[in-house]
Structures are given as C-alpha cells and as structure tokens.
Motif scaffolding. Structure first.
Motif, mmCIF file in Angstrom:
data_model
loop_
_atom_site.group_PDB
_atom_site.id
_atom_site.type_symbol
_atom_site.label_atom_id
_atom_site.label_comp_id
_atom_site.label_asym_id
_atom_site.label_seq_id
_atom_site.Cartn_x
_atom_site.Cartn_y
_atom_site.Cartn_z
ATOM 1 N N UNK A 1 11.582 58.454 32.622
ATOM 2 C CA UNK A 1 12.638 59.443 32.408
ATOM 3 C C UNK A 1 11.999 60.798 32.122
ATOM 4 N N UNK A 2 12.600 61.864 32.625
ATOM 5 C CA UNK A 2 12.010 63.197 32.474
ATOM 6 C C UNK A 2 11.997 63.674 31.026
ATOM 7 N N UNK A 3 12.612 62.891 30.143
ATOM 8 C CA UNK A 3 12.572 63.201 28.711
ATOM 9 C C UNK A 3 11.230 62.787 28.100
ATOM 10 N N UNK A 4 10.370 62.155 28.897
ATOM 11 C CA UNK A 4 9.093 61.612 28.414
ATOM 12 C C UNK A 4 8.000 62.680 28.382
ATOM 13 N N UNK A 5 7.009 62.437 27.527
ATOM 14 C CA UNK A 5 5.778 63.226 27.540
ATOM 15 C C UNK A 5 5.035 62.924 28.836
ATOM 16 N N UNK A 6 4.691 63.962 29.584
ATOM 17 C CA UNK A 6 4.020 63.776 30.872
ATOM 18 C C UNK A 6 2.665 63.103 30.681
ATOM 19 N N UNK A 7 1.875 63.613 29.751
ATOM 20 C CA UNK A 7 0.505 63.121 29.583
ATOM 21 C C UNK A 7 0.462 61.705 29.020
ATOM 22 N N UNK A 8 1.332 61.405 28.062
ATOM 23 C CA UNK A 8 1.327 60.050 27.508
ATOM 24 C C UNK A 8 1.861 59.049 28.533
ATOM 25 N N UNK A 9 2.765 59.498 29.411
ATOM 26 C CA UNK A 9 3.226 58.639 30.505
ATOM 27 C C UNK A 9 2.074 58.342 31.460
ATOM 28 N N UNK A 10 1.217 59.338 31.689
ATOM 29 C CA UNK A 10 0.057 59.132 32.551
ATOM 30 C C UNK A 10 -0.916 58.127 31.940
ATOM 31 N N UNK A 11 -1.058 58.164 30.617
ATOM 32 C CA UNK A 11 -1.908 57.180 29.934
ATOM 33 C C UNK A 11 -1.278 55.798 30.041
ATOM 34 N N UNK A 12 0.029 55.720 29.812
ATOM 35 C CA UNK A 12 0.745 54.437 29.905
ATOM 36 C C UNK A 12 0.594 53.824 31.298
ATOM 37 N N UNK A 13 0.620 54.663 32.333
ATOM 38 C CA UNK A 13 0.522 54.165 33.707
ATOM 39 C C UNK A 13 -0.907 53.848 34.121
ATOM 40 N N UNK A 14 -1.893 54.268 33.303
ATOM 41 C CA UNK A 14 -3.293 53.972 33.605
ATOM 42 C C UNK A 14 -3.969 55.005 34.484
ATOM 43 N N UNK B 1 -1.500 68.917 37.165
ATOM 44 C CA UNK B 1 -1.770 69.508 35.849
ATOM 45 C C UNK B 1 -2.904 68.751 35.176
ATOM 46 N N UNK B 2 -3.481 69.380 34.180
ATOM 47 C CA UNK B 2 -4.566 68.764 33.423
ATOM 48 C C UNK B 2 -4.099 68.476 32.007
ATOM 49 N N UNK B 3 -4.259 67.233 31.594
ATOM 50 C CA UNK B 3 -3.880 66.820 30.241
ATOM 51 C C UNK B 3 -5.074 66.940 29.309
ATOM 52 N N UNK C 1 10.381 60.840 36.972
ATOM 53 C CA UNK C 1 9.164 61.344 37.593
ATOM 54 C C UNK C 1 8.154 60.219 37.755
ATOM 55 N N UNK C 2 7.256 60.425 38.730
ATOM 56 C CA UNK C 2 6.164 59.496 38.998
ATOM 57 C C UNK C 2 4.856 60.186 38.662
ATOM 58 N N UNK C 3 3.870 59.411 38.210
ATOM 59 C CA UNK C 3 2.553 59.964 37.886
ATOM 60 C C UNK C 3 1.516 59.253 38.751
ATOM 61 N N UNK C 4 0.614 60.022 39.359
ATOM 62 C CA UNK C 4 -0.450 59.439 40.165
ATOM 63 C C UNK C 4 -1.732 60.241 39.968
ATOM 64 N N UNK C 5 -2.789 59.797 40.641
ATOM 65 C CA UNK C 5 -4.079 60.463 40.514
ATOM 66 C C UNK C 5 -3.955 61.925 40.936
ATOM 67 N N UNK C 6 -4.673 62.804 40.248
ATOM 68 C CA UNK C 6 -4.516 64.244 40.441
ATOM 69 C C UNK C 6 -5.166 64.790 41.685
ATOM 70 N N UNK C 7 -4.834 64.220 42.838
ATOM 71 C CA UNK C 7 -5.337 64.719 44.113
ATOM 72 C C UNK C 7 -4.181 65.302 44.918
ATOM 73 N N UNK C 8 -4.378 66.456 45.544
ATOM 74 C CA UNK C 8 -3.276 67.085 46.283
ATOM 75 C C UNK C 8 -2.879 66.281 47.520
ATOM 76 N N UNK C 9 -1.597 66.318 47.822
ATOM 77 C CA UNK C 9 -1.097 65.680 49.036
ATOM 78 C C UNK C 9 -1.098 66.695 50.173
ATOM 79 N N UNK C 10 -1.334 66.218 51.345
ATOM 80 C CA UNK C 10 -1.398 67.093 52.508
ATOM 81 C C UNK C 10 -0.029 67.725 52.780
ATOM 82 N N UNK C 11 -0.046 69.038 53.003
ATOM 83 C CA UNK C 11 1.184 69.730 53.342
ATOM 84 C C UNK C 11 1.988 70.214 52.153
ATOM 85 N N UNK C 12 1.455 70.074 50.947
ATOM 86 C CA UNK C 12 2.185 70.483 49.743
ATOM 87 C C UNK C 12 1.431 71.606 49.051
ATOM 88 N N UNK C 13 2.132 72.647 48.674
ATOM 89 C CA UNK C 13 1.541 73.753 47.928
ATOM 90 C C UNK C 13 1.698 73.497 46.440
#
Length: 694
Positions: free
Chosen positions: A77-90, A57-59, A130-142
C-alpha cells in the motif's frame, strides 16, 4: 607506377586523419549515456507522498525499524515506507541501496507477513499500491533526478551541479512526461450568488404556527418543522416540533428574511446588515482550516491534491422542511465548488435518505463543479423519516463500485448530513462501513435540546459512528443559518488524505485483557506499581464501547474477574476501576488464570476486534502454562507476557504469541516496568491487523 609523395601532401593526409580521429572520439563521447543521478529519500518517506509514477531512489542505512510501517507483501500500500518495504521484499538490506519503485492501482486487501526481519501489516483496502525491484533503469523510461512530492516540495540536490536525467530512449513516454509536471496551485474567490447570507440580528417578533394539520397528512412523521417565511417582512416564525407520544415543542431561532428582486418567493434568503464573515471562531474552528478552492473549468481535471471519492448523504426527511432542504442544497453546491471536482481530483456523488435511501447521482455522473452544482439545485425532497443507518448500509453495499465510478486509487469518504438526530440505529452500519475502508464524517445541525434527548433512539450516535472521537470526523453546527461557515473546514478535512485511513486503527481496534499476578511474592507496594503500569498502557488507547475496551483478571491459586470488557466505556472510568483493584495475595497458578481469562473475558469479545492478553507475573507457575496458552492462541488471542524478578523465561516464551522476542519481556525490578510501556504499545500497533480477527 609509383607516384612520389611530396612532404606537403604527407602532412596534409596525416592532418586529415588526425582530425577525423578526434571528431570520431568526440562523437562517441556525446553518444554516451548521461550519468544517472539517483535522488536519496529518507526512511520515513511513503510512496503515496511521491507524485512520480516510477522512479529510482537511494535508501539510507538504518531503515529496518518498526516505526517505519509497511503494509502488504510483494505489493505494498502506498501508505508504506518505501525503504522498509524494499527491505521486507529483500531488494536491499539495512545498509540501504538503490531501488526501483513502480506505482500501480490500489488493491482490495493487503496481506501482512514477516520477511527479512521486517513485519509488514495487513490492510483491508487502500487507494494506491507500489512494487519494489532492483534499482536498475528500464528501457524506454525517463527517471527524474529529483522527486516531486504531493506537498509540492522536491528532494534537495546536494550538489550545485546541474545533473541530466538518465534516458535510455531518446523520446520519453507520455506517461513519464505527464508525471513530471507539477501543477501550479491557483486560487479563486467564492461566487457571491452561492453564498448563504446570515440572518439579520434585527429584533423580530414571533408568531406561533400550528402544524397539527400537516402532521396528519404525513404518515410516519417523527417531527415537523413548519416555518413561516415572509417576503419582505422582518418577522419570522417559531418552529413547533411535533413528536409521537410527546408534547414537546421546540422554538425556531428567530431570523428575518427578504426575497431578492425577481426571484420566486419560495427561495427567499435571510438578509444581513453586514458582510458574511468567514470566521469559524463561533464553531470552534481556527483560521488554519481555511482552504483556497481551485478554479473551475467546463472540463476540469480537478484539484490533484484532493483525490478522494465522496458520497454525501443528504437529509431528505420531512423534519427538515423545504427551506432547510434548500439551505442544504446550497451548502452542497458550495462544497462542490470549494473541492474543485475533476477526473484527476475529487469526485462527488449524492445519496438522499428518508425512509429509504436512493442515489441522486454517482461518482461518474458529473466531472466538474459547475455541472454538479446545477444538478444539486434540481434535487427534489424525498420526505419520510431520518433513517441514517439504512442509508449507510446502502452506501457500503452499493455506492462505491466500479460501475458507479469508484476509482480504487482514491479514499472512499462518506459525509452524512443530519438534521437533529437519526430515527434508526447507526452504530452497526457505521462499523461495517468503516471496516470496509470507508471514512465516515458527520455534519449534525441543531442537535437535540436537553428536553428532547429522551426521544433520541441512539444517544451519542455520532461518537459511535465515526472512526475516532477526537472531533476530526464530526462537525456540529448550532443552526442551519451557520452551515455556510463549515464549508472550508469540511473540505480541508476530507482532502487530508494522510488522516483518511479510518477503518480501525491500532488504538481503537481491540479488546485488551490484563491478567495480573496477585501472589504473595508481589507484595502490596509492588502491586500498586503493576496497576500503574496497567493504567499507563490503557490510557494510550481510545476507549469506548465502539473503540478499544479494557478488562482485567487478578489471580493467585484462584482467579477473580476485576471488570469485564463491557463494564466501563470511558477512559476515566477504566482508569478509576484499575486504581480500585485490591491486592489479593496467595499462590501462583498462571495456567489456570489464562484459561479463566479465555472463558470470562475473551469468549465475550466483540466480532472483528483483536483479542489481546497482557499477562504480568513475578514467578514460576505452580501449574502448566503451555496447554492453556496454546488454546488461547488457537482462539485468536494475541498474548504478551511480562516477567518480573523470578519469572521463568521458558514460561514467558510459552505464554507469548510467536515470535517470542516481540511478545515477551523481562525486567529485573517492578520499578522498571514503565520502560516497556512505549515498546509494548508500539509492538501492538506494528502487528495491527496482521493477525486474524475473531
């Protein structure tokens, strides 16, 4: 030998060559990967609201804000804001960007931290991570071009073009196929055979039945209800309640009963001259709380919009009587049907309590509503007292375990059914259960009358037991014959997973002590402004002896305890006490005031409550503030300093808990204090649970 080429042959060969080249280029184009369209999400979107187990997704820009809460570090925790969690994780910064989100199982604890300009909070336990990582697709995942939300809404595609999913493998994995399927909501009608009919409104005569003999045969009986049910008679009995050392008797509401043809006499049900009404107005419920039950199957996946792990504590005490125990079982069966029990939805177990609790069946015993209802019907009554506190302790320690079917990714909910009132204290057991992450609901039937309240062991036991006192976690039913009316409201509440984050919240978790400068430089008028500021903050919190408590100290050269944490237990009493504080006038010994507040207020703070000190001063202290402030910090006190006019900035920063910017405020005039009320409360809530508790 050289064979001459005729012009026609040359053109033919050249044509074949060009055709083959064009076909090769077209084939190359077709084999190129389809362009990935990345859906955009808003800053306030929480991971738990998105059904997809893995997505890109794009924040947008501007998500680094305290109002977008984040819980955890690295694993959120899944109760978290996705985008702010991504900022927190760097992974991204406040400018936004693409992120990859992967759902994982819930954790027993989430650690708060301060990272990349974002303060994340701690959380005791949550059903999904949930885990947050760089927005690159993983092989074998739609990856989907639109996201599916638990509210059945999907992100809007801003362009009218049809966009293909990005696929790095020709065949999507089964997990991703299942995750992108939206279940179709359906409804079903309630089975009339499970409906508890209303008692007739036909006038009936009453007959008094003695229970003295029955009382002798039941050791430890705290109250006895003996009801005479007649097969086809329109007469009904009174209820005579016997209590130790009291001569109190309470009459039973009159109702007429009729036995259905071919059914045993002991299962006689109340008759009605009109159809059962589903209106909740008589209990104060609105029609908005109605919930359509899901259809049942022999092998059920359940209602996916209500994934909770439920334990019902059913009252098996002698006081309830056999007839009411049967009504209770019918109520539980109707709840099971309305919930839509299944492996992908709610799971339900039952603990019966009397003198001691025992598990009738756990979460994994039954995986569909039909089998569960049949099992409920066969539960025999235990008898004994109504030891609810003991039952809550039992559930907290034993019920929600992996061995009993606890899924970890679903909220833990306990619904306590109480006839009248408990015979043991519930406050401490409830507090420990809530702080373990269990959401507690109480359904109380036929509460104590005025003449009986003297026999209640713990007055206001429901308010002391539940997470909040705003009515969401408690339902009072005036009569057992009205119990069927609360099936749908109760189901809607336990399925409202957004509100099932009970335990303690930032508004009901603290002991807040105000340390108020009453020196001569403040003046009478400004002192009243300070008191209004204190009142404005206090009234935002949920105040009771089990929620947030308020205390106050005023100081000059000397110190005075205006009121302690345990002195007032209602919001109105606290606000009145603040209003009554009289202006003292004198010098300014802020350091001594901090030491005094630590000794007289915070040393008496309750265990597992955050200790928050809010100090307001208008000048430099005559004594040292650093040593007393450091001692307070080391004892777990979270200190906020608010300076007005001539207050010294270096002292304000020394008093405040780190980081100073979030705990220290300055205003040039007393009349501008009100501007900091919302910010102060927001900061208290933002760091909720991120500091160690005493």
């Amino acid at each position: 030998l050289i064979v001459p080429l005729f012009p026609d042959t040359v053109f033919f060969v050249l044509g074949v060559f060009l055709i083959c080249t064009y076909a090769a280029k077209e084939a190359t184009k077709k084999t190129k990967k389809a362009k990935l369209y990345v859906p955009q999400i808003d800053c306030d979107v929480k991971a738990g609201k998105i059904i997809n187990p893995e997505f890109i997704a794009k924040c947008p820009p501007g998500c680094q804000d305290v109002k977008y809460r984040v819980y955890g570090t690295d694993i959120y925790a899944s109760f978290s804001s996705v985008c702010n969690a991504a900022i927190h994780s760097g992974i991204i910064d406040n400018a936004g960007g693409k992120i990859l989100v992967q759902k994982v199982a819930g954790h027993s604890g989430y650690r708060g931290s301060f990272s990349n300009g974002v303060r994340s909070l701690s959380l005791p336990r949550w059903r999904e991570s949930f885990l947050v990582s760089e927005g690159k697709p993983r092989k074998g995942v739609t990856y989907p071009s639109t996201l599916e939300y638990s509210s059945s809404k999907s992100t809007a595609v801003k362009s009218g073009k049809v966009r293909k999913e990005y696929q790095t493998s020709p065949v999507p994995t089964p997990a991703t196929q299942m995750a992108t399927t939206t279940p179709t909501p359906t409804t079903t009608t309630t089975d009339p055979s499970t409906t508890t009919p209303k008692p007739t409104t036909t006038p009936a005569t009453t007959r008094t039945t003695t229970v003295a003999a029955a009382a002798k045969t039941r050791a430890g009986l705290h109250r006895v209800r003996d009801i005479a049910f007649r097969g086809t008679s329109t007469s009904a009995s009174n209820r005579n309640i016997l209590r130790p050392n009291t001569g109190i008797q309470r009459q039973e509401p009159v109702a007429a009963f009729r036995r259905a043809a071919g059914s045993p006499a002991h299962l006689g049900q109340p008759t009605s001259t009109h159809q059962r009404s589903l209106s909740f107005l008589s209990l104060g419920f609105s029609s908005k709380e109605e919930l359509n039950p899901k259809p049942l199957e022999s092998i059920s996946q359940g209602n996916p919009n209500c994934k909770v792990d439920l334990s019902f504590l059913m009252d098996g005490s002698w006081s309830i009587g056999k007839r009411r125990f049967q009504l209770q079982k019918q109520f539980l069966g109707n709840v099971a049907q309305a919930l839509g029990i299944g492996s992908a939805g709610p799971l339900m177990g039952i603990v019966q309590y009397g003198n001691d609790p025992s598990t009738e069946f756990n979460l994994k015993t039954y995986a569909n509503s039909k089998d569960l209802r049949n099992a409920i019907e066969k539960i025999p009554q235990k008898g004994g007292l109504s030891n609810v506190g003991k039952a809550l302790s039992f559930v907290n320690k034993n019920f929600f375990s992996d061995a009993n079917g606890n899924r970890g990714g679903a909220p833990n909910v306990v619904v306590v059914i109480v006839d009248g009132w408990p015979t043991d204290p519930v406050e401490e057991a409830s507090r420990l259960a809530r702080e373990s992450g269990i959401n507690i609901f109480f359904v109380t039937i036929e509460a104590a009358a005025e003449s009986e309240k003297q026999n209640v062991i713990e007055p206001n036991f429901v308010d002391k037991a539940v997470c909040r006192t705003n009515g969401f976690y408690s339902i009072n039913v005036p009569s057992w014959f009205s119990l069927h009316k609360v099936v749908q409201p109760l189901v809607k509440r336990v399925c409202d997973t957004d509100r099932l984050m009970c335990s303690k919240t930032c508004l009901n978790s603290a002991d807040i002590g105000f340390v108020i400068d009453g020196s001569s430089s403040v003046g009478t008028g400004n002192f009243r402004t300070v008191l209004q500021f204190v009142a404005n903050i206090s009234k935002e919190f949920e105040i009771s002896d089990t929620d947030t408590r308020i205390g106050a100290v005023q100081y000059t050269y000397e110190q005075r305890l205006e009121f302690s944490f345990d002195e007032y237990s209602t919001k109105q009493d606290v606000l009145s006490a603040i209003k009554r504080i009289s202006y003292w006038s004198g010098g300014t010994s802020t350091g001594a005031a901090i030491s005094y507040a630590s000794e007289q207020l915070f040393s008496k703070s309750k265990p597992n409550k955050r200790k928050i000190m809010i100090l307001i001063t208008d000048g430099r202290s005559y004594d040292d503030v650093r040593v007393p402030a450091m001692a307070a910090h080391q004892n777990g006190v979270i200190a906020y300093s608010i300076g007005v006019a001539w207050a010294a900035q270096d002292e304000l920063e020394a008093i405040a808990t780190d980081p100073d910017k979030e705990h220290s405020f300055f205003v040039d005039e007393f009349d501008n204090l009100y501007r900091f009320v919302n910010q102060l409360i927001q900061n208290i809530c933002t760091e909720f649970n991120s500091q160690p508790r005493n």
